[in-house]
Design a protein around this motif. Structure first.
Motif, PDB file in Angstrom:
ATOM      1  N   ALA A 288       0.848  -1.203   0.000  1.00  0.00           N
ATOM      2  CA  ALA A 288       0.000   0.000   0.000  1.00  0.00           C
ATOM      3  C   ALA A 288       0.873   1.238   0.000  1.00  0.00           C
ATOM      4  O   ALA A 288       1.971   1.240   0.528  1.00  0.00           O
ATOM      5  CB  ALA A 288      -0.923   0.005   1.227  1.00  0.00           C
ATOM      6  N   TYR A 289       0.326   2.244  -0.609  1.00  0.00           N
ATOM      7  CA  TYR A 289       0.997   3.542  -0.532  1.00  0.00           C
ATOM      8  C   TYR A 289       0.112   4.465   0.289  1.00  0.00           C
ATOM      9  O   TYR A 289      -1.090   4.312   0.368  1.00  0.00           O
ATOM     10  CB  TYR A 289       1.266   4.132  -1.919  1.00  0.00           C
ATOM     11  N   GLU A 290       0.756   5.374   0.895  1.00  0.00           N
ATOM     12  CA  GLU A 290       0.071   6.254   1.843  1.00  0.00           C
ATOM     13  C   GLU A 290      -0.081   7.629   1.229  1.00  0.00           C
ATOM     14  O   GLU A 290       0.864   8.209   0.719  1.00  0.00           O
ATOM     15  CB  GLU A 290       0.891   6.345   3.129  1.00  0.00           C
ATOM     16  N   TYR A 291      -1.331   8.144   1.307  1.00  0.00           N
ATOM     17  CA  TYR A 291      -1.583   9.505   0.840  1.00  0.00           C
ATOM     18  C   TYR A 291      -1.197  10.488   1.947  1.00  0.00           C
ATOM     19  O   TYR A 291      -1.750  10.459   3.037  1.00  0.00           O
ATOM     20  CB  TYR A 291      -3.061   9.690   0.468  1.00  0.00           C
ATOM     21  N   ASP A 292      -0.264  11.316   1.647  1.00  0.00           N
ATOM     22  CA  ASP A 292       0.248  12.268   2.642  1.00  0.00           C
ATOM     23  C   ASP A 292       0.101  13.664   2.088  1.00  0.00           C
ATOM     24  O   ASP A 292       0.583  13.962   1.007  1.00  0.00           O
ATOM     25  CB  ASP A 292       1.725  11.958   2.927  1.00  0.00           C
ATOM     26  N   ASP A 293      -0.583  14.535   2.820  1.00  0.00           N
ATOM     27  CA  ASP A 293      -0.766  15.901   2.345  1.00  0.00           C
ATOM     28  C   ASP A 293       0.373  16.810   2.775  1.00  0.00           C
ATOM     29  O   ASP A 293       0.268  18.028   2.675  1.00  0.00           O
ATOM     30  CB  ASP A 293      -2.093  16.493   2.834  1.00  0.00           C
ATOM     31  N   SER A 294       1.457  16.218   3.271  1.00  0.00           N
ATOM     32  CA  SER A 294       2.689  16.932   3.649  1.00  0.00           C
ATOM     33  C   SER A 294       2.478  17.879   4.825  1.00  0.00           C
ATOM     34  O   SER A 294       3.383  18.607   5.191  1.00  0.00           O
ATOM     35  CB  SER A 294       3.274  17.722   2.459  1.00  0.00           C
ATOM     36  N   GLU A 295       1.277  17.862   5.432  1.00  0.00           N
ATOM     37  CA  GLU A 295       1.059  18.740   6.569  1.00  0.00           C
ATOM     38  C   GLU A 295       0.669  17.945   7.808  1.00  0.00           C
ATOM     39  O   GLU A 295       1.267  18.060   8.857  1.00  0.00           O
ATOM     40  CB  GLU A 295      -0.029  19.767   6.251  1.00  0.00           C
ATOM     41  N   HIS A 296      -0.404  17.143   7.719  1.00  0.00           N
ATOM     42  CA  HIS A 296      -0.920  16.428   8.862  1.00  0.00           C
ATOM     43  C   HIS A 296      -1.136  14.965   8.482  1.00  0.00           C
ATOM     44  O   HIS A 296      -1.425  14.645   7.344  1.00  0.00           O
ATOM     45  CB  HIS A 296      -2.245  17.034   9.341  1.00  0.00           C
ATOM     46  N   LEU A 297      -1.063  14.100   9.460  1.00  0.00           N
ATOM     47  CA  LEU A 297      -1.285  12.677   9.217  1.00  0.00           C
ATOM     48  C   LEU A 297      -1.963  12.096  10.445  1.00  0.00           C
ATOM     49  O   LEU A 297      -1.456  12.184  11.553  1.00  0.00           O
ATOM     50  CB  LEU A 297       0.039  11.969   8.958  1.00  0.00           C
ATOM     51  N   ILE A 298      -3.139  11.505  10.245  1.00  0.00           N
ATOM     52  CA  ILE A 298      -3.883  10.894  11.333  1.00  0.00           C
ATOM     53  C   ILE A 298      -4.283   9.496  10.895  1.00  0.00           C
ATOM     54  O   ILE A 298      -4.982   9.329   9.892  1.00  0.00           O
ATOM     55  CB  ILE A 298      -5.136  11.714  11.686  1.00  0.00           C
ATOM     56  N   ASP A 299      -3.849   8.493  11.595  1.00  0.00           N
ATOM     57  CA  ASP A 299      -4.222   7.126  11.274  1.00  0.00           C
ATOM     58  C   ASP A 299      -5.613   6.839  11.819  1.00  0.00           C
ATOM     59  O   ASP A 299      -5.929   7.165  12.969  1.00  0.00           O
ATOM     60  CB  ASP A 299      -3.227   6.133  11.891  1.00  0.00           C
ATOM     61  N   LEU A 300      -6.441   6.239  11.010  1.00  0.00           N
ATOM     62  CA  LEU A 300      -7.802   5.913  11.407  1.00  0.00           C
ATOM     63  C   LEU A 300      -7.812   4.563  12.112  1.00  0.00           C
ATOM     64  O   LEU A 300      -7.984   3.507  11.495  1.00  0.00           O
ATOM     65  CB  LEU A 300      -8.728   5.902  10.189  1.00  0.00           C
ATOM     66  N   GLU A 301      -7.558   4.568  13.405  1.00  0.00           N
ATOM     67  CA  GLU A 301      -7.638   3.359  14.200  1.00  0.00           C
ATOM     68  C   GLU A 301      -9.094   3.141  14.635  1.00  0.00           C
ATOM     69  O   GLU A 301      -9.984   3.927  14.340  1.00  0.00           O
ATOM     70  CB  GLU A 301      -6.714   3.478  15.423  1.00  0.00           C
ATOM     71  N   ASP A 302      -9.311   2.075  15.390  1.00  0.00           N
ATOM     72  CA  ASP A 302     -10.656   1.773  15.836  1.00  0.00           C
ATOM     73  C   ASP A 302     -11.202   2.878  16.730  1.00  0.00           C
ATOM     74  O   ASP A 302     -12.376   3.251  16.636  1.00  0.00           O
ATOM     75  CB  ASP A 302     -10.670   0.436  16.593  1.00  0.00           C
ATOM     76  N   GLY A 303     -10.336   3.411  17.601  1.00  0.00           N
ATOM     77  CA  GLY A 303     -10.796   4.480  18.474  1.00  0.00           C
ATOM     78  C   GLY A 303     -11.178   5.727  17.694  1.00  0.00           C
ATOM     79  O   GLY A 303     -12.142   6.418  18.012  1.00  0.00           O
TER      80      GLY A 303
ATOM     81  N   ASN B 299       0.801  15.963  -7.052  1.00  0.00           N
ATOM     82  CA  ASN B 299       1.847  15.635  -6.083  1.00  0.00           C
ATOM     83  C   ASN B 299       2.024  14.125  -5.946  1.00  0.00           C
ATOM     84  O   ASN B 299       3.157  13.630  -5.854  1.00  0.00           O
ATOM     85  CB  ASN B 299       1.507  16.247  -4.729  1.00  0.00           C
ATOM     86  N   GLN B 300       0.917  13.398  -5.931  1.00  0.00           N
ATOM     87  CA  GLN B 300       1.024  11.955  -5.803  1.00  0.00           C
ATOM     88  C   GLN B 300       1.671  11.330  -7.039  1.00  0.00           C
ATOM     89  O   GLN B 300       2.471  10.408  -6.930  1.00  0.00           O
ATOM     90  CB  GLN B 300      -0.371  11.346  -5.571  1.00  0.00           C
ATOM     91  N   ARG B 301       1.329  11.832  -8.199  1.00  0.00           N
ATOM     92  CA  ARG B 301       1.921  11.287  -9.420  1.00  0.00           C
ATOM     93  C   ARG B 301       3.414  11.576  -9.478  1.00  0.00           C
ATOM     94  O   ARG B 301       4.212  10.723  -9.880  1.00  0.00           O
ATOM     95  CB  ARG B 301       1.214  11.867 -10.639  1.00  0.00           C
ATOM     96  N   GLN B 302       3.803  12.785  -9.084  1.00  0.00           N
ATOM     97  CA  GLN B 302       5.224  13.098  -9.071  1.00  0.00           C
ATOM     98  C   GLN B 302       5.965  12.240  -8.065  1.00  0.00           C
ATOM     99  O   GLN B 302       7.096  11.816  -8.309  1.00  0.00           O
ATOM    100  CB  GLN B 302       5.413  14.584  -8.741  1.00  0.00           C
ATOM    101  N   LYS B 303       5.309  11.956  -6.945  1.00  0.00           N
ATOM    102  CA  LYS B 303       5.954  11.153  -5.914  1.00  0.00           C
ATOM    103  C   LYS B 303       6.165   9.722  -6.384  1.00  0.00           C
ATOM    104  O   LYS B 303       7.230   9.132  -6.178  1.00  0.00           O
ATOM    105  CB  LYS B 303       5.098  11.184  -4.644  1.00  0.00           C
ATOM    106  N   HIS B 304       5.177   9.156  -7.049  1.00  0.00           N
ATOM    107  CA  HIS B 304       5.259   7.746  -7.430  1.00  0.00           C
ATOM    108  C   HIS B 304       5.897   7.542  -8.789  1.00  0.00           C
ATOM    109  O   HIS B 304       6.291   6.432  -9.116  1.00  0.00           O
ATOM    110  CB  HIS B 304       3.865   7.127  -7.397  1.00  0.00           C
TER     111      HIS B 304
END
Length: 835
Positions: A187-202, A283-288
């Motif tokens: 999997a690749y991760e979408y990163d907006d280069s500012e914030h990152l929050i993992d969607l856990e169960d909580g 940005n995602q296309r340039q990254k990959h």
């Protein structure tokens, strides 16, 4: 002295600045050297001399000289002269200073000037490709935004985990199903280069709870929003988006971005979402693309685009800083206001205490060198203790807060980022009494306040004879003025006084516990006092703190020199009535000996004018009125009180002038522009010239409404209501010689045009100083009645007013219709970077 345009093209016929290449051949090396060496400037012309010559050029000539000549001149300008040329040009336009940012590059005055002029063109309707009919230019719908004002129960703030990360949205992990095999995923991760929050169960549970709460709130209609005082103000006079806001529901004082939680129209929302989606996909296309082992799938682009459309509305943005919170109300210690270490120690009593905010405001500190020092946020409230027994005296205590982003001792400005607030210096002052007008000097940490007669602890007790004399004077003044001149918004009478006290602001530290000494220190004695000729109705201090403009209930204006706070001195005493009569006497009557007029007496000394002189001048004025005829007198109510005085936040009084407002229940609102003859000179502040009325505006608005006014030395905005509905009138004030061409370009016949096209403008000097340029109407400008509070704050980019018809601009699903209407003059389609 007017600036004459200087253009290099004026001598092009004698010697061309640029040698063009022949059409069909190449220039050899010798010709190229000759072209580069042909500078058309004497080699002995030094930089200082060249700068002096260019100081007489207009903006278009400067652009042509520094950007459109040969390489040698452009290189010389960019290497040594460019920053100085455009810095002086920017400042000579009387524009607000560029906003200070953390880790910013050197100020770009060239692009900053381009941006500011574009903003004014958007406001006045001079945008290329659009036509304006009868001074009515409808701004594009994408300029209008609605900010709902809702209680905290209706707000949907991010969870604690998101706030700790400084985020206001959620970044998703996008999984490519083509690479999912046997529990393992590439999997690749979408990163907006500012914030990152993992969607856990909580997090999913929190999102479900927040969604249920949002759906519950959307089924209820929000409560009405009522602003009982000045509740918001933009902290920047330039293009900054920071707003100080007094929350009408919680009573907290917050610092927020003016467009936080804003709802735009469908067009602007679609444009913003498409722009964000495009940027993230690219940005995602340039990254990959840089990864040889992964190929980008267009299906994921659809997911990213869909996220861009929905993620912006997932959470509301919380305030950047809370200056006064709800907890501060519970931590309030009444002994610090009415205890034994306060001026109320001999009148101590117990009873219910009411805290009423009077308003919030922001101020710019301008040093004596005319440079911007920092920003002040001020707030004032009155604490009233009700008596327990009938007949006992009611106690009132005034408290003024001031938060600043600079250290007054060192002059260091604290610039914050998204995670820290710059307003970390706090000052306070308390007075045993209730005031009716107040202003704060950010540069000298002073508070100027007028207290109601009989409610000020600094006044000397008068005997019975003088009290009766004052009562007769107040009754006579009430007969002269209209009914609402001596009452407040609640209909209660205001016992106006003639004295203005200058009080110091005391630095405080909330982390330290209170002591008897610290409590007493917050009740300082005045540094000085100012005594006006008539009861004071309004006043305003300029950003340097050296000039105080005072308005009275009898339509007079006084100019005070407060450069020495302990010894203020009155320098000018003006009467609106006499100013117009003097003008008409010069036009219709023979010249008279006016050596004993009110103004000459004010020039000679600081003493009060003699009654005999005033009576003689009044008789001459009455004779002049009979000769003129009442219908020809332009000002219908010159003796009405000066209800408000407007000074530019970033200019001295002598440089930018000021505007006074007078209102009459029968004739409506009249605005007067006061300027000095030498205000266009560099040493205007040192000039002995005195203020005079240069233009008058009989606002074409309903006489019932109380219009709001904003003046910054170049733009004059009036927010009111006419026979159609709510409207914003835009006027252009000649505050700089760089605008001279725009005023000279109009026909002389239009110097004082009449009717709807004039906007009520009457120029009172030979040179045109004010012209009406635009009127703004919009469906969002609706819902306010004449009895509602009409509030407005503005800078060179934003105009913020309160509205009750925000749902006509946009809706976020919570049925909100009351809040703030924000006009953003920055066109997102221009693609210019913020400066």
């Amino acid at each position: 002295m007017s600036k004459r345009p200087f253009s290099p093209k004026s001598r092009a016929h004698a010697r061309p600045l640029i040698k063009r290449c022949p059409s069909g051949g190449e220039v050899n090396a010798t010709a190229m050297k000759a072209a580069i060496g042909d500078i058309n400037l004497p080699p002995e012309l030094c930089d200082d001399s060249l700068l002096h010559v260019l100081s007489y050029a207009d903006t278009s000539s400067l652009v042509h000289f520094t950007r459109g000549t040969n390489n040698a001149i452009r290189d010389r300008c960019r290497s040594t002269l460019d920053s100085k040329i455009w810095k002086d040009t920017f400042e000579n336009h009387n524009l607000a200073p560029l906003d200070i940012e953390r880790n910013s590059n050197p100020p770009d005055y060239y692009n900053g000037l381009r941006r500011r002029l574009t903003l004014f063109s958007n406001l006045s309707g001079k945008t290329v490709g659009r036509k304006k009919l009868k001074h009515s230019y409808n701004l594009p719908s994408r300029f209008f935004h609605f900010v709902p004002i809702l209680p905290s129960d209706f707000m949907h703030y991010p969870p604690a985990s998101a706030e700790n990360n400084g985020a206001n949205d959620i970044s998703f992990h996008l999984v490519d199903s083509h690479h999912h095999d046997g529990g393992e995923s590439d999997a690749y991760e979408y990163d907006d280069s500012e914030h990152l929050i993992d969607l856990e169960d909580g997090d999913l549970n929190d999102m479900d709870n927040d969604l249920d709460q949002t759906m519950y709130s959307s089924n209820l209609d929000p409560p009405p929003v009522e602003f009982s005082c000045d509740s918001y103000s933009l902290t920047s006079a330039g293009t900054g988006s920071e707003l100080v806001f007094l929350n009408p529901f919680s009573g907290t004082i917050e610092v927020r971005n003016v467009l936080d939680n804003a709802v735009g129209n469908d067009e602007s929302i679609l444009e913003q979402a498409m722009l964000q989606a495009s940027e993230r996909i690219v940005n995602q296309r340039q990254k990959h693309n840089s990864s040889p082992t992964h190929n980008h799938d267009d299906e994921n682009s659809e997911i990213i685009a869909g996220e861009a459309f929905h993620r912006s509305s997932m959470y509301d943005t919380p305030p950047k800083q809370v200056l006064y919170s709800v907890d501060d109300y519970f931590d309030l210690d009444l002994n610090e206001y009415f205890g034994e270490h306060t001026p109320f120690k001999h009148r101590r009593s117990s009873g219910n205490v009411t805290s009423d905010w009077v308003g919030v405001d922001s101020h710019s500190a301008l040093s004596d060198s005319k440079s911007l020092t920092g920003t002040f946020i001020g707030a004032a409230r009155i604490l009233t203790m009700e008596p327990e027994q009938h007949g006992d005296e009611e106690l009132a205590c005034t408290e003024v807060f001031a938060w600043s982003n600079f250290d007054h001792e060192t002059g260091e400005v604290v610039v914050g980022d998204s995670n820290s607030s710059p307003y970390c210096f706090k000052h306070v002052v308390k007075v045993a009494g209730s005031f009716y007008f107040l202003d704060v000097c950010a540069n000298k940490l002073k508070v100027f306040a007028s207290f109601q007669a009989g409610s000020c602890p600094f006044e000397v007790t008068h005997d019975g004879g003088e009290a009766r004399k004052r009562a007769r004077s107040n009754r006579a003044m009430a007969e002269i003025n209209d009914n609402d001149s001596v009452v407040n918004e609640d209909g209660e009478p205001i016992r106006m006084s003639r004295t203005i006290f200058c009080l110091p602001l005391i630095k405080c530290d909330d982390s330290q516990s209170s002591t008897p000494e610290s409590i007493r220190s917050k009740f300082p004695v005045p540094d000085s006092s100012i005594k006006a000729q008539y009861p004071v109705s309004s006043f305003s201090i300029d950003p340097t703190g050296n000039i105080l403009v005072v308005g009275t209930v009898n339509g007079t204006v006084e100019i005070w020199d407060t450069s020495r706070s302990t010894d203020p001195r009155r320098t000018q005493l003006l009467s609106v009535r006499q100013s117009f009569l003097k003008r008409h006497r010069a036009m219709t009557l023979d010249e008279r000996n006016t050596s004993k007029t009110l103004e000459s007496v004010a020039k000679a000394s600081n003493n009060e004018p003699e009654d005999a002189t005033m009576r003689e001048s009044s008789i001459q004025d009455d004779i002049a009125l009979l000769a003129i005829g009442e219908e020809e007198f332009p000002h219908k109510h010159p003796t009405s009180k000066i209800s408000q005085i407007y000074l530019p936040r970033h200019l001295t009084a002598h440089k930018g002038g000021f505007v006074t407002k007078q209102r009459n229940a029968d004739n409506g609102t009249t605005l007067l522009l006061w300027q000095t003859p030498s205000m266009f000179l560099d040493d205007a502040a040192r000039s002995p010239d005195r203020f005079q009325i240069t233009a008058m505006i009989n606002a074409p608005l309903s006489a019932q409404c109380h219009p709001e006014v904003h003046y910054d030395g170049r733009r004059l905005l009036v927010f009111g209501k006419d026979h159609i509905g709510l409207i914003i009138l835009v006027y252009h004030v000649l505050g700089s010689r760089f605008d001279q061409d725009e005023f000279n370009g109009s026909d002389k016949k239009k110097h004082n045009i009449k009717g709807e096209e004039s906007g009520g403008v009457i120029n009172l000097v030979e040179e045109c100083r004010v012209k009406f340029v635009n009127r703004i109407r919009h469906a969002g400008l609706d819902g306010l009645e004449y009895f509602d509070s009409m509030l407005m704050t503005a800078n060179e980019r934003y105009i913020v007013i309160n509205t009750k018809a925000g749902h006509l601009i946009g809706c976020d699903g919570r049925n909100a219709s009351e809040g703030l209407l924000v006009i953003d003059l920055e066109d997102s389609r221009s693609g210019e970077a913020a400066v």
